[in-house]
Design a protein around this motif. Structure first.
Motif, mmCIF file in Angstrom:
data_model
loop_
_atom_site.group_PDB
_atom_site.id
_atom_site.type_symbol
_atom_site.label_atom_id
_atom_site.label_comp_id
_atom_site.label_asym_id
_atom_site.label_seq_id
_atom_site.Cartn_x
_atom_site.Cartn_y
_atom_site.Cartn_z
ATOM 1 N N ARG A 256 0.842 -1.209 0.000
ATOM 2 C CA ARG A 256 0.000 0.000 0.000
ATOM 3 C C ARG A 256 0.868 1.246 0.000
ATOM 4 O O ARG A 256 0.605 2.208 -0.721
ATOM 5 N N VAL B 70 2.680 1.673 -3.612
ATOM 6 C CA VAL B 70 1.860 2.071 -4.760
ATOM 7 C C VAL B 70 1.023 3.319 -4.490
ATOM 8 O O VAL B 70 0.262 3.741 -5.355
ATOM 9 N N TYR C 178 1.532 6.004 -7.175
ATOM 10 C CA TYR C 178 1.325 5.609 -8.562
ATOM 11 C C TYR C 178 -0.164 5.382 -8.837
ATOM 12 O O TYR C 178 -0.943 5.164 -7.928
ATOM 13 N N PRO C 179 -0.526 5.410 -10.120
ATOM 14 C CA PRO C 179 -1.944 5.237 -10.454
ATOM 15 C C PRO C 179 -2.376 3.761 -10.423
ATOM 16 O O PRO C 179 -3.112 3.303 -11.289
ATOM 17 N N VAL C 180 -1.911 3.042 -9.430
ATOM 18 C CA VAL C 180 -2.305 1.651 -9.255
ATOM 19 C C VAL C 180 -3.270 1.608 -8.081
ATOM 20 O O VAL C 180 -2.996 2.168 -7.022
ATOM 21 N N ALA C 181 -4.380 0.968 -8.281
ATOM 22 C CA ALA C 181 -5.364 0.892 -7.207
ATOM 23 C C ALA C 181 -5.769 -0.564 -6.983
ATOM 24 O O ALA C 181 -6.052 -1.292 -7.935
ATOM 25 N N PHE C 182 -5.756 -0.948 -5.731
ATOM 26 C CA PHE C 182 -6.246 -2.267 -5.362
ATOM 27 C C PHE C 182 -7.625 -2.088 -4.749
ATOM 28 O O PHE C 182 -7.859 -1.153 -3.985
ATOM 29 N N SER C 183 -8.501 -2.977 -5.083
ATOM 30 C CA SER C 183 -9.863 -2.856 -4.576
ATOM 31 C C SER C 183 -9.924 -3.258 -3.109
ATOM 32 O O SER C 183 -9.011 -3.882 -2.575
#
Length: 112
Positions: free
Chosen positions: A30, A33, A36-41
């Motif tokens: 967490r 990232v 950065y434009p990385v998203a975890f649901s």
């Protein structure tokens, strides 16, 4: 309460360490990232958090010799088989008479 046998302590602590590593990994990923434009649901966090809770529960049930501890330990132990030196050793411990006796499983006497 008396301390469990050394073999039980090893299995329980292994489960607790794996659960802790999963939790630390969630936080570290967490943090990495975040920029950065990385998203975890939320679902991804729920699944990994559930795995960490499962390993923590397995370690606790094994430590106390509670019902379901042997089965849950076997299920969690499947992950360790990817590392044969660790997995095989832990599976041998889980097959030992001392480990089974901790859970109240009657051990038949050796043949004469």
């Amino acid at each position: 309460m008396n301390r469990p046998p050394a073999c039980v302590v090893l299995v329980a602590r292994t489960h607790w360490v794996v659960g802790g590593v999963i939790l630390v990994s969630i936080g570290l990923l967490r943090w990495i990232v975040e920029k950065y434009p990385v998203a975890f649901s939320v679902r991804a966090y729920a699944i990994t958090g559930g795995l960490a809770a499962l390993y923590g529960l397995a370690g606790t049930l094994v430590w106390f010799g509670a019902f379901g501890g042997r089965l849950l330990s076997r299920v969690c132990g499947l992950l360790y088989l990817a590392r044969p030196r660790l997995g095989s050793h832990l599976w041998e411990i889980m097959d030992s008479a001392e480990y089974k006796a901790h859970f109240g499983v009657p051990i038949p006497p050796p043949p004469l």
